[in-house]
Write an enzyme that holds these catalytic residues in place. Structure first.
Site, short mmCIF file in Angstrom:
data_model
loop_
_atom_site.label_atom_id
_atom_site.label_comp_id
_atom_site.label_asym_id
_atom_site.label_seq_id
_atom_site.Cartn_x
_atom_site.Cartn_y
_atom_site.Cartn_z
N GLY A 1 0.86 -1.17 0.00
CA GLY A 1 0.00 0.00 0.00
C GLY A 1 0.89 1.22 0.00
O GLY A 1 2.09 1.14 0.31
N GLY A 2 0.35 2.34 -0.41
CA GLY A 2 1.16 3.54 -0.47
C GLY A 2 2.38 3.30 -1.31
O GLY A 2 2.28 2.89 -2.47
N ASP A 3 3.54 3.49 -0.73
CA ASP A 3 4.79 3.35 -1.47
C ASP A 3 5.68 2.25 -0.89
O ASP A 3 6.89 2.33 -0.90
CB ASP A 3 5.53 4.68 -1.50
N GLU A 4 5.05 1.21 -0.35
CA GLU A 4 5.80 0.11 0.25
C GLU A 4 5.53 -1.20 -0.48
O GLU A 4 4.40 -1.49 -0.87
CB GLU A 4 5.42 -0.07 1.72
#
Length: 176
Positions: free
Chosen positions: A76-79
């Site tokens: 999720g996000g940038d992971e």
């Protein structure tokens, strides 16, 4: 909802890989990859541009791993999280692979014909069963390592065993 089910299935695959590694005396390396400088791209160019960056990074990551055995998930996000099944773990080789991955991630990404951007990444690595023999334990340990990398300067690779050694050394010194 469908994305959540797919992620849950992928986590189950990682759990199975960890169990298989333990039962067959092999290893399962868990890599947490957190992109650096991603939020400014989203904020400056919009979520569509951010999505293009995430897709480009996902393709770059997939090219670095064995499709038949390794598992790559966007948390999720940038992971991202990657699980690699390794017959014989060699820290130098794993470190070199992670550094090559960091260099590849840093390469420019075109979000339109005339606009390019670049992100970096930080990588934390824990290796099962040495750093944990359950998915949750490995994830907590690798997350600690990634947090440590972010605190001490981004764009690095760090292994949980180094962090664990520091904790043991500190604990031993305190006992004296």
């Amino acid at each position: 909802r469908q994305r959540q089910m797919c992620i849950r299935d992928r986590y189950q695959e990682i759990e199975e890989a960890i169990k298989q590694a333990e039962s067959s005396n092999t290893h399962c390396a868990l890599l947490f990859i957190d992109l650096d400088k991603f939020k400014p791209i989203n904020d400056t160019y919009g979520h569509e541009a951010g999505d293009k960056v995430l897709i480009a990074i996902a393709h770059r990551l997939k090219q670095r791993f064995k499709q038949e055995t390794d598992i790559c998930i966007r948390l999720g996000g940038d992971e991202f999280i990657v699980a690699q099944q390794i017959k014989t773990f060699d820290k130098t080789t794993s470190n070199d692979q992670a550094l090559a991955m960091l260099n590849e991630i840093k390469q420019d990404i075109y979000i339109s014909e005339d606009i390019k951007c670049a992100v970096g990444a930080s990588i934390g690595i824990a290796v099962g069963p040495d750093d944990g023999d359950e998915l949750i334990e490995l994830m907590l340990n690798v997350d600690k390592m990634l947090y440590h990398v972010k605190e001490t300067g981004r764009g690095k690779v760090a292994f949980y065993d180094e962090f664990k050694s520091c904790l043991l050394y500190t604990s031993d010194a305190a006992d004296e």
